[in-house]
Design a protein around this motif. Structure first.
Motif, PDB file in Angstrom:
ATOM      1  N   ASN A 214       0.852  -1.175   0.000  1.00 18.62           N
ATOM      2  CA  ASN A 214       0.000   0.000   0.000  1.00 18.62           C
ATOM      3  C   ASN A 214       0.898   1.239   0.000  1.00 18.62           C
ATOM      4  OD1 ASN A 214      -1.595   2.265   0.977  1.00 18.62           O
ATOM      5  ND2 ASN A 214      -3.170   0.774   1.496  1.00 18.62           N
ATOM      6  N   GLN A 215       0.822   2.021  -1.062  1.00 26.16           N
ATOM      7  CA  GLN A 215       1.731   3.156  -1.222  1.00 26.16           C
ATOM      8  C   GLN A 215       1.525   4.241  -0.169  1.00 26.16           C
ATOM      9  OE1 GLN A 215       4.299   3.084  -3.385  1.00 26.16           O
ATOM     10  NE2 GLN A 215       3.569   1.002  -3.842  1.00 26.16           N
ATOM     11  N   GLU A 216       0.330   4.285   0.418  1.00 23.25           N
ATOM     12  CA  GLU A 216       0.043   5.307   1.414  1.00 23.25           C
ATOM     13  C   GLU A 216       0.472   4.882   2.811  1.00 23.25           C
ATOM     14  OE1 GLU A 216      -4.031   6.404   1.220  1.00 23.25           O
ATOM     15  OE2 GLU A 216      -3.896   7.218  -0.821  1.00 23.25           O
ATOM     16  N   THR A 217       0.256   3.626   3.156  1.00 24.91           N
ATOM     17  CA  THR A 217       0.530   3.162   4.527  1.00 24.91           C
ATOM     18  C   THR A 217       1.796   2.334   4.640  1.00 24.91           C
ATOM     19  OG1 THR A 217      -0.750   1.120   4.264  1.00 24.91           O
ATOM     20  CG2 THR A 217      -1.953   3.105   4.949  1.00 24.91           C
ATOM     21  N   GLU A 219       1.830  -0.755   4.141  1.00 26.33           N
ATOM     22  CA  GLU A 219       1.396  -2.087   4.554  1.00 26.33           C
ATOM     23  C   GLU A 219       1.599  -3.092   3.414  1.00 26.33           C
ATOM     24  OE1 GLU A 219      -2.700  -4.409   5.957  1.00 26.33           O
ATOM     25  OE2 GLU A 219      -2.761  -2.319   5.255  1.00 26.33           O
TER      26      GLU A 219
END
Length: 269
Positions: A214-217, A219
């Protein structure tokens, strides 16, 4: 290479080939081979076909012929009165370790499927799928996923999705990312799907792990794809043990006024 069973000829060929392979395997009797008790071996014999053992290739062939004969008008694209959908249900609680799969109560799957389909127009069969590397998803290596396949009719896709939505929300497959309830429009290939659902366990499933970030988190997200290939003969013998307590007239069932033949399977071969 694995080939789909899409015709009656292919169905017969695949089951006779598997039957011959098992016979040769058992005759070789090598020290590292899977043994099969005499009672289960007798289930494979052509003379036992009348008993409709789930293990018997000749019984499977008689079954698919009966299904095709008695659903010809219903499944023919030229005479279909409504779309036909294939509903497959495989919730996690019907997946068990291979060693625990023998003696599984298939009535549980029958009841679950009938509730899912609201006992309306459908032809269903209970099947066992062998996963041979389930350990990549955190399970014992060999797992058997009991499930059902059901061609259904007299419903629109919208009606069917609404009907199945609660089950989709509550249940998952034992493999992360794989749907526990799957629906596909098979109107153009309903005859082929009727052939397909009558098959014995001939394929094994292999899981392929995919990871993404996940590029934002940041994860790491894991999901799994599944592929199938021809089952190795030793695993076919293992599945003979799994299926040894089951009969085709118990695995196959119909609901709705148009499906009356489930108790009228052939008694001569």
């Amino acid at each position: 290479m694995s080939h789909p069973i899409t015709s009656l000829e292919a169905f017969v060929r695949a089951h006779m080939s598997a039957n011959d392979a098992i016979s040769l395997y058992l005759e070789a009797n090598k020290a590292n081979y899977q043994p099969l008790d005499m009672e289960t071996q007798q289930q494979l014999d052509r003379r036992s076909a009348v008993f409709m053992h789930a293990n018997n290739a000749y019984s499977r062939i008689a079954l698919v012929k009966t299904v095709l004969e008695q659903t010809a008008d219903l499944l023919d694209p030229a005479t279909q009165q409504s779309p036909i959908f294939m509903v497959s249900v495989a919730p996690a609680h019907f997946a068990v370790e291979l060693e625990a799969a023998n003696g599984f109560d298939v009535e549980r799957v029958r009841r679950w499927t009938k509730r899912a389909l609201e006992s309306r127009d459908a032809l269903s069969i209970v099947e066992a799928a062998l996963y041979t590397n389930a350990n990549v998803a955190g399970h014992p290596a060999r797992m058997v996923s009991w499930h059902s396949h059901s061609p259904v009719w007299n419903r629109t896709r919208k009606q069917l999705d609404a009907q199945l939505k609660p089950l989709r929300n509550r249940h998952t497959s034992f493999v992360p990312g794989i749907e526990a309830v799957h629906v596909a429009d098979v109107s153009a290939s309903a005859v082929e799907k009727a052939i397909y659902i009558c098959k014995a366990p001939l394929k094994e499933y292999r899981l392929i792990r995919r990871e993404s970030v996940n590029q934002e988190t940041g994860e790491v997200i894991q999901r799994f794809d599944q592929k199938k290939r021809d089952m190795r003969t030793g695993d076919r013998v293992r599945m003979c043990k799994v299926m040894s307590d089951h009969y085709l007239n118990n695995l196959l069932f119909g609901t709705g006024k148009e499906v009356l033949f489930a108790a009228e399977l052939p008694t001569t071969f």
